[in-house]
Scaffold this active site. Structure first.
Site, PDB file in Angstrom:
ATOM      1  N   SER A 124       0.836  -1.201   0.000  1.00  0.00           N
ATOM      2  CA  SER A 124       0.000   0.000   0.000  1.00  0.00           C
ATOM      3  C   SER A 124       0.869   1.248   0.000  1.00  0.00           C
ATOM      4  O   SER A 124       1.966   1.258   0.585  1.00  0.00           O
ATOM      5  CB  SER A 124      -0.839  -0.024   1.279  1.00  0.00           C
ATOM      6  OG  SER A 124      -1.468   1.215   1.482  1.00  0.00           O
ATOM      7  N   TYR A 148      -2.177  -1.279  10.774  1.00  0.00           N
ATOM      8  CA  TYR A 148      -2.395  -1.823   9.421  1.00  0.00           C
ATOM      9  C   TYR A 148      -1.217  -1.477   8.514  1.00  0.00           C
ATOM     10  O   TYR A 148      -0.653  -2.335   7.836  1.00  0.00           O
ATOM     11  CB  TYR A 148      -3.703  -1.262   8.819  1.00  0.00           C
ATOM     12  CG  TYR A 148      -3.785  -1.503   7.331  1.00  0.00           C
ATOM     13  CD1 TYR A 148      -4.084  -2.770   6.837  1.00  0.00           C
ATOM     14  CD2 TYR A 148      -3.489  -0.487   6.407  1.00  0.00           C
ATOM     15  CE1 TYR A 148      -4.109  -3.009   5.465  1.00  0.00           C
ATOM     16  CE2 TYR A 148      -3.519  -0.717   5.046  1.00  0.00           C
ATOM     17  CZ  TYR A 148      -3.829  -1.972   4.573  1.00  0.00           C
ATOM     18  OH  TYR A 148      -3.841  -2.220   3.225  1.00  0.00           O
ATOM     19  N   LYS A 152       1.961  -3.823   6.464  1.00  0.00           N
ATOM     20  CA  LYS A 152       2.387  -3.787   5.059  1.00  0.00           C
ATOM     21  C   LYS A 152       3.902  -3.573   4.974  1.00  0.00           C
ATOM     22  O   LYS A 152       4.595  -4.236   4.212  1.00  0.00           O
ATOM     23  CB  LYS A 152       1.636  -2.684   4.306  1.00  0.00           C
ATOM     24  CG  LYS A 152       0.152  -2.966   4.151  1.00  0.00           C
ATOM     25  CD  LYS A 152      -0.101  -4.212   3.314  1.00  0.00           C
ATOM     26  CE  LYS A 152      -1.534  -4.646   3.314  1.00  0.00           C
ATOM     27  NZ  LYS A 152      -1.776  -5.959   2.726  1.00  0.00           N
TER      28      LYS A 152
HETATM   29  P1  NAD Z   1     -10.947  -7.227   0.826  1.00  0.00           P
HETATM   30  O1  NAD Z   1     -11.225  -7.254   2.290  1.00  0.00           O
HETATM   31  O2  NAD Z   1     -12.110  -6.983  -0.081  1.00  0.00           O
HETATM   32  O3  NAD Z   1     -10.237  -8.582   0.378  1.00  0.00           O
HETATM   33  C1  NAD Z   1      -9.392  -9.310   1.235  1.00  0.00           C
HETATM   34  C2  NAD Z   1      -9.864 -10.752   1.231  1.00  0.00           C
HETATM   35  O4  NAD Z   1      -9.002 -11.526   2.065  1.00  0.00           O
HETATM   36  C3  NAD Z   1     -11.286 -10.915   1.769  1.00  0.00           C
HETATM   37  O5  NAD Z   1     -12.053 -11.650   0.843  1.00  0.00           O
HETATM   38  C4  NAD Z   1     -11.092 -11.695   3.083  1.00  0.00           C
HETATM   39  O6  NAD Z   1     -12.184 -12.541   3.337  1.00  0.00           O
HETATM   40  C5  NAD Z   1      -9.798 -12.433   2.824  1.00  0.00           C
HETATM   41  N1  NAD Z   1      -8.995 -12.794   4.003  1.00  0.00           N
HETATM   42  C6  NAD Z   1      -8.582 -11.987   5.017  1.00  0.00           C
HETATM   43  N2  NAD Z   1      -7.829 -12.688   5.887  1.00  0.00           N
HETATM   44  C7  NAD Z   1      -7.750 -13.959   5.403  1.00  0.00           C
HETATM   45  C8  NAD Z   1      -7.112 -15.147   5.855  1.00  0.00           C
HETATM   46  N3  NAD Z   1      -6.377 -15.166   6.975  1.00  0.00           N
HETATM   47  N4  NAD Z   1      -7.235 -16.268   5.115  1.00  0.00           N
HETATM   48  C9  NAD Z   1      -7.964 -16.263   3.965  1.00  0.00           C
HETATM   49  N5  NAD Z   1      -8.597 -15.180   3.498  1.00  0.00           N
HETATM   50  C10 NAD Z   1      -8.487 -14.036   4.215  1.00  0.00           C
HETATM   51  O7  NAD Z   1      -9.803  -6.148   0.572  1.00  0.00           O
HETATM   52  P2  NAD Z   1      -9.243  -5.551  -0.781  1.00  0.00           P
HETATM   53  O8  NAD Z   1      -9.596  -4.104  -0.821  1.00  0.00           O
HETATM   54  O9  NAD Z   1      -9.574  -6.416  -1.920  1.00  0.00           O
HETATM   55  O10 NAD Z   1      -7.682  -5.614  -0.468  1.00  0.00           O
HETATM   56  C11 NAD Z   1      -6.872  -6.688  -0.898  1.00  0.00           C
HETATM   57  C12 NAD Z   1      -5.459  -6.478  -0.401  1.00  0.00           C
HETATM   58  O11 NAD Z   1      -4.971  -5.242  -0.882  1.00  0.00           O
HETATM   59  C13 NAD Z   1      -5.345  -6.409   1.124  1.00  0.00           C
HETATM   60  O12 NAD Z   1      -4.147  -7.049   1.519  1.00  0.00           O
HETATM   61  C14 NAD Z   1      -5.274  -4.923   1.395  1.00  0.00           C
HETATM   62  O13 NAD Z   1      -4.599  -4.645   2.587  1.00  0.00           O
HETATM   63  C15 NAD Z   1      -4.499  -4.440   0.181  1.00  0.00           C
HETATM   64  N6  NAD Z   1      -4.742  -3.025  -0.140  1.00  0.00           N
HETATM   65  C16 NAD Z   1      -6.018  -2.578  -0.271  1.00  0.00           C
HETATM   66  C17 NAD Z   1      -6.240  -1.236  -0.554  1.00  0.00           C
HETATM   67  C18 NAD Z   1      -7.647  -0.683  -0.664  1.00  0.00           C
HETATM   68  O14 NAD Z   1      -7.824   0.527  -0.516  1.00  0.00           O
HETATM   69  N7  NAD Z   1      -8.662  -1.491  -0.929  1.00  0.00           N
HETATM   70  C19 NAD Z   1      -5.160  -0.357  -0.720  1.00  0.00           C
HETATM   71  C20 NAD Z   1      -3.869  -0.866  -0.576  1.00  0.00           C
HETATM   72  C21 NAD Z   1      -3.666  -2.212  -0.273  1.00  0.00           C
HETATM   73  C1  WQD Z   2      -9.540   9.555   0.892  1.00  0.00           C
HETATM   74  C2  WQD Z   2      -9.707  11.059   1.130  1.00  0.00           C
HETATM   75  C3  WQD Z   2     -10.018  11.640   3.444  1.00  0.00           C
HETATM   76  C4  WQD Z   2     -13.871   9.585   3.900  1.00  0.00           C
HETATM   77  C5  WQD Z   2      -6.943   4.508   2.977  1.00  0.00           C
HETATM   78  C6  WQD Z   2      -5.863   3.786   3.751  1.00  0.00           C
HETATM   79  C7  WQD Z   2      -4.760   3.362   2.824  1.00  0.00           C
HETATM   80  C8  WQD Z   2      -5.320   2.542   1.661  1.00  0.00           C
HETATM   81  C9  WQD Z   2      -6.454   3.238   0.977  1.00  0.00           C
HETATM   82  C10 WQD Z   2      -5.218   0.234   2.235  1.00  0.00           C
HETATM   83  C11 WQD Z   2      -8.954  11.592   2.346  1.00  0.00           C
HETATM   84  C12 WQD Z   2     -11.271  11.960   2.644  1.00  0.00           C
HETATM   85  C13 WQD Z   2     -12.698  10.095   3.387  1.00  0.00           C
HETATM   86  C14 WQD Z   2     -14.902  10.482   4.301  1.00  0.00           C
HETATM   87  C15 WQD Z   2     -13.508  12.332   3.603  1.00  0.00           C
HETATM   88  N1  WQD Z   2      -5.858   1.302   2.093  1.00  0.00           N
HETATM   89  N2  WQD Z   2     -12.517  11.443   3.240  1.00  0.00           N
HETATM   90  N3  WQD Z   2     -14.674  11.822   4.124  1.00  0.00           N
HETATM   91  O1  WQD Z   2      -7.188   7.509   3.826  1.00  0.00           O
HETATM   92  O2  WQD Z   2      -6.330   7.941   1.492  1.00  0.00           O
HETATM   93  O3  WQD Z   2      -6.379   5.653   2.364  1.00  0.00           O
HETATM   94  O4  WQD Z   2      -7.444   3.634   1.947  1.00  0.00           O
HETATM   95  O5  WQD Z   2      -4.055   0.054   2.108  1.00  0.00           O
HETATM   96  O6  WQD Z   2      -3.871   2.620   3.577  1.00  0.00           O
HETATM   97  O7  WQD Z   2      -5.350   4.665   4.736  1.00  0.00           O
HETATM   98  O8  WQD Z   2      -8.497   6.744   1.785  1.00  0.00           O
HETATM   99  O9  WQD Z   2     -10.837   6.791   1.050  1.00  0.00           O
HETATM  100  O10 WQD Z   2     -10.330   6.880   3.533  1.00  0.00           O
HETATM  101  O11 WQD Z   2      -9.808   8.849   2.111  1.00  0.00           O
HETATM  102  O12 WQD Z   2     -13.370  13.532   3.471  1.00  0.00           O
HETATM  103  O13 WQD Z   2     -15.958  10.082   4.792  1.00  0.00           O
HETATM  104  O14 WQD Z   2     -11.100  11.305   1.400  1.00  0.00           O
HETATM  105  O15 WQD Z   2      -9.784  12.620   4.423  1.00  0.00           O
HETATM  106  O16 WQD Z   2      -8.533  12.888   2.035  1.00  0.00           O
HETATM  107  P1  WQD Z   2      -7.052   7.078   2.446  1.00  0.00           P
HETATM  108  P2  WQD Z   2      -9.941   7.250   2.147  1.00  0.00           P
END
Ligand code: NAD
Ligand code: WQD
Length: 331
Positions: A124, A148, A152
């Site tokens: 991330s 969290y 990562k």
């Molecule tokens: P998500 O929660 O939709 O998908 C994650 C999946 O992993 C889920 O289906 C959950 O049931 C499964 N899971 C969790 N723990 C598990 C375990 N121990 N064994 C088997 N399955 C398990 O999330 P997502 O948004 O698709 O994110 C996928 C990956 O990308 C995550 O590692 C997340 O941290 C990373 N990521 C997400 C974002 C974002 O904003 N969505 C941003 C950066 C990184």
């Molecule tokens: C985006 C912008 C908020 C909600 C998070 C995790 C990051 C990654 C992606 C996993 C910011 C603003 C939000 C609301 C708002 N996930 N906001 N009102 O914080 O950039 O990233 O998700 O890895 O690790 O931290 O994403 O969508 O929460 O916020 O004004 O109700 O929207 O302040 O500027 P963020 P977000």
């Protein structure tokens, strides 16, 4: 290739399975369904017209992972499985450290044991902390503001050290920026439990009338209009980035930003959502959210150069596809 996708019924994992299948790879999914639904398997198969193998198992469990690796010969693994709610990670740090770190270690060990040499990891942009934008892969990582984010950064180190000690084991650390949107079919998308924390799912719920208004966290940042700036990336572009990463993986450790390289403010997102979808989004400006930074966007040149990948979909497509999924399918 035959690819193991952990977390493959989740938001990004399901879209990636679709793109892997569309590129003629075969896919085995493992997910414990803690944050996703079994129906997603049918939807992946419906979109692609192809079958996948599914295991409902926990990837922190060594015996379960061993069983899967001994039943199949994998060419690579894409490890999405993880817990991802930033706020919850502050109140339940041990759940996050256990799930996100033990899964990475158990899966890496299985890869070494069974000779699976390609490992793609969901990292991330949060690992950059409050660096100067644009974030580039060569930057020193700064402390993240929550457990969290630490999981990562630590997983990146675990995989890096494992690759250094096992020269055959190649790793891609993919640092995602802000994934939004949904598949064009509207069949798969993001379905967070409870009240969404992230901006786009929150805006979608306001549009649907399930939430009254959006709270915008601060309008006094040093940005274009004072609201927070992020690099929103369409989830289908992100999914295609994974196909490129596993197909073109170089030996050793490879870090890539998967973003668009463009920053968009909260108000710009709200206005695009209103205009494209012809729907009002009531909002109010409130206090800054603790832990937020002003701006976060990628330098996306490395992935373009080495993976021949770049994000193609713009903000209008992101808000259109988010709304289509929310309106029609997200119940
Ligand atoms: P998500 O929660 O939709 O998908 C994650 C999946 O992993 C889920 O289906 C959950 O049931 C499964 N899971 C969790 N723990 C598990 C375990 N121990 N064994 C088997 N399955 C398990 O999330 P997502 O948004 O698709 O994110 C996928 C990956 O990308 C995550 O590692 C997340 O941290 C990373 N990521 C997400 C974002 C974002 O904003 N969505 C941003 C950066 C990184
Ligand atoms: C985006 C912008 C908020 C909600 C998070 C995790 C990051 C990654 C992606 C996993 C910011 C603003 C939000 C609301 C708002 N996930 N906001 N009102 O914080 O950039 O990233 O998700 O890895 O690790 O931290 O994403 O969508 O929460 O916020 O004004 O109700 O929207 O302040 O500027 P963020 P977000």
């Amino acid at each position: 290739m035959n690819i193991l996708v952990t977390g493959g019924t989740g938001y990004i994992g399901s879209h990636t399975c679709v793109e892997l299948l569309n590129s003629n790879h075969s896919v085995v999914i493992v997910d414990n369904l803690i944050n996703s639904k079994i129906e997603t398997i049918d939807k992946i198969q419906e979109i692609t017209g192809k079958d996948v193998v599914f295991y409902e198992k926990d990837v922190t469990n060594k015996e379960s992972v061993d069983e899967i690796f001994s039943n199949h010969k994998f060419d690579g693994i894409i490890h999405f499985a993880g817990l991802k709610a930033v706020g919850e990670s502050v109140s339940k740090p041990l759940d996050y450290y256990f799930n996100n770190l033990v899964s990475t270690m158990v899966l890496s060990k299985a890869c070494i044991k069974y000779g699976v040499n390609k490992f793609v990891f969901s990292s991330s942009a949060t690992v950059y902390g409050d660096n100067k934008v644009p974030f580039i892969e060569t930057m020193e990582l700064l402390k993240t503001t929550n457990p969290y984010g630490e999981t990562k950064a630590m997983s990146e180190r675990i995989l890096t050290d494992t690759s250094l000690a096992n020269s055959e084991f190649s790793v891609a650390l993919l640092r995602y920026f802000n994934p939004v949107g949904a598949h064009e079919s509207g069949l798969i998308g993001e379905s967070p439990n409870g009240i969404p924390n992230n901006l786009m799912p929150f805006v979608s719920k306001v549009a649907k009338g399930e939430l009254k208004k959006l709270s915008i966290f601060g309008d006094d940042y040093n940005t274009v209009d004072g609201t927070g700036v992020r690099d929103y990336i369409h989830v289908v572009d992100l999914a295609i980035g994974h196909v490129s990463a596993i197909e073109k993986l170089n030996s050793g450790v490879n870090v890539y930003n998967l973003g668009t390289g463009k920053g968009t403010s909260v108000l710009e997102i709200v206005n695009a959502f209103k205009e494209v979808n012809k729907i009002d989004i009531p909002y109010e400006i409130v206090e800054r959210r603790p832990g937020d930074i002003a701006s976060c966007y990628a330098d996306a040149n490395k992935a373009k150069k080495e993976l021949n990948w770049e994000a193609k979909k713009d903000i209008n497509e992101m808000v259109r596809d988010s709304w289509r999924f929310e309106k029609n399918y997200n119940i």
